[in-house]
Design an enzyme around this catalytic site. Sequence first.
Site, mmCIF file in Angstrom:
data_model
loop_
_atom_site.group_PDB
_atom_site.id
_atom_site.type_symbol
_atom_site.label_atom_id
_atom_site.label_comp_id
_atom_site.label_asym_id
_atom_site.label_seq_id
_atom_site.Cartn_x
_atom_site.Cartn_y
_atom_site.Cartn_z
ATOM 1 N N LYS A 21 1.038 -0.847 0.204
ATOM 2 C CA LYS A 21 -0.189 -0.434 -0.483
ATOM 3 C C LYS A 21 0.973 1.277 0.010
ATOM 4 O O LYS A 21 1.900 1.860 0.763
ATOM 5 C CB LYS A 21 -1.163 -0.269 1.323
ATOM 6 C CG LYS A 21 -1.835 1.411 1.322
ATOM 7 C CD LYS A 21 -2.409 1.136 2.490
ATOM 8 C CE LYS A 21 -4.036 2.559 2.852
ATOM 9 N NZ LYS A 21 -4.353 2.467 3.490
ATOM 10 N N SER A 38 -9.180 1.599 3.376
ATOM 11 C CA SER A 38 -8.143 3.005 2.407
ATOM 12 C C SER A 38 -7.204 1.691 1.610
ATOM 13 O O SER A 38 -7.037 2.592 0.487
ATOM 14 C CB SER A 38 -7.539 4.140 3.195
ATOM 15 O OG SER A 38 -6.442 2.960 3.837
ATOM 16 N N GLY A 60 -6.267 1.905 10.077
ATOM 17 C CA GLY A 60 -6.583 2.608 11.174
ATOM 18 C C GLY A 60 -7.864 2.987 11.229
ATOM 19 O O GLY A 60 -7.684 3.344 12.370
ATOM 20 N N GLY A 100 -10.298 -0.265 9.850
ATOM 21 C CA GLY A 100 -11.099 -1.097 8.822
ATOM 22 C C GLY A 100 -10.188 -1.155 7.771
ATOM 23 O O GLY A 100 -10.849 -1.838 7.287
ATOM 24 N N SER A 101 -9.202 -0.205 7.399
ATOM 25 C CA SER A 101 -8.694 -0.361 6.002
ATOM 26 C C SER A 101 -7.955 -1.072 5.628
ATOM 27 O O SER A 101 -8.130 -1.162 4.357
ATOM 28 C CB SER A 101 -7.652 1.170 6.359
ATOM 29 O OG SER A 101 -8.191 2.366 6.624
#
Length: 590
Positions: free
Chosen positions: A208, A270, A291, A293-294
């Site tokens: 990511k 995200s 942060g 559920g990202s």
Amino acid sequence: MAAKVYRPAAEVNLGPDSDEFYISPNVKAPRVAGLLVKIFVWILEMPIIGPMVLYILKKDNLINKLVQDAEIPEPPLFTATHSWEDIPEQNVCLTKPDLSPPERVQEAISCLPASLESTLAPGSPSSSLKRWTIRDFNRAYSSGETTPVQVAKRFLDAVRECSSPGLSMAFFISYNPEDIIRQAEESTLRYQRGTPLSAMDGILVAVKDEIDCLHYPTTGGTRWLGRARPCVVLAGKTNMHEIGAGTSGINPHHGSTRNPYNPGRVSGGSSSGSAAAVCAGLCPVALGVDGGGSVRMPAALCGVVGFKPTAGRLSNAGVLPLNWTVGMPGILAGTVEDAAVAYSAIVDQSQPSYLRPELNLPLLKSSLSIKNIKLAKYAKWFNDSAEEIRSCCDKALQTLHAHYGWETLDVTIPEIEEMRLAHYVTIGSECTASLAKYLDKLRRSEIGWDVRVALSVYGSFSSRAYLNSQRLRNRQMYFHKEIFKSADVIVSPMTGVTAYKLQNDALESGELDYINGAALVRYSIAGNFLGLPAITVMVGYDRAGLPIGLQFIGRPWSEATLLHIAFAMQEACKKNYMKPTVFYDLLKKE
């Protein structure tokens, strides 16, 4: 509207007969995108009118009543860290404290089931999902069936096809074909010499764009942060919601990541690109940052495994410091086994052995012998989801009981909505503080419209709201510890809705959809706000063929137990897994 007065946490009944009132999120904010979101931004950024509108929004959405102005007896708790507790776990391998990452990977591999079903079983339905795992790649490399170079070339072809105008899947923000081939060539030589670094050698891993690696800037999904904060990067970087300030994965700068099960649907955020890349079969494992559920949220929407260990189990070094008390790295993988292997490779063992908790790896080959598992279920919260999700997740629990005899305990988890709002205040305040030195020098036009709204809201939170949020964190820590005295895990759906439609008016401006956003994060918060380990695994599909995820939240440091439970759930459901619409078999013979 009178502020809430909380009674001491120790006086709250956590049993199924509790008189605690469950508040379902009643978000009062319409969906806006395109021109409407731009107008809304202009209003919020006006000197006098903006603060008035923000006050009304916070009042209508109960932030003032339940958090900022509330009377809370507990002192604030500012971190979600946990002291080490030696809680016995069943069927685990206790690793030695000073093993290297390759040695830990080998240890994890030895814990997996000895026999593998063929991932390309003859006569299997064409629609069934047969992803290549880490061991599949390693076995193919070792036998000479294929090489890391061949796989890398097919990967690059697939990424280019996914990025074509016809698909525009927007999985990656940046990747360097030459560097990927160079790494693959070095890996191929090691296999030819019989000296691979570990079973992970030559495995494609997506990262990511919130994690520093070699050769590329970490942009956080923006167009500006890479210039303001130079660093080095290891490989190509996956797409994400800009600065993690959203749940959809819609990014006006780098393209909106589309869901491989249906490119007309969102992938979740995200860590959108990481989840979608694993779902599409481009790589077996990806790294994300969770942060709110990202990691787990997009994993559920894309039908893959999302695993967030206990706060402190993985190092935050090199992670963009957007929200330092709730954000932490996590793993997305096609299977629970691959999540376990990746976990063994990146677990933080840098502290002196007398300071760090013991590392147990799950003996997944013997998961059937795990007994007496108790799953805590808060029915009002569990059922606050779409009917298809609720029904599918209930059936999954019945399956666990039928296959393994595991029991479901009815409990009450008080103040769920209060915790969600307290987490929102916390993550927003920390994001604003961490980016302040950049935002003060930045042109607003460089920030996405939806993120400008988020930053306006974040900047409006008062110190009193932040402090009260930490008092609520203290209460929730107490509630969850009490529940874990009688239960091994807490179980819930992963999201309240499945992947919703990606609308054209949001592609260039982003969108504000707080109703769907609240439904997506409904079950995510305890993992971040309280630093608890959590994992999601796919248990079925809705009528549109979109994945549904079930979540298990564990005691601190109980990652091995979570992986055991998730593996058992996966094995019970995997015969029904379907192939996504966009799916690439990287080892397919040409």
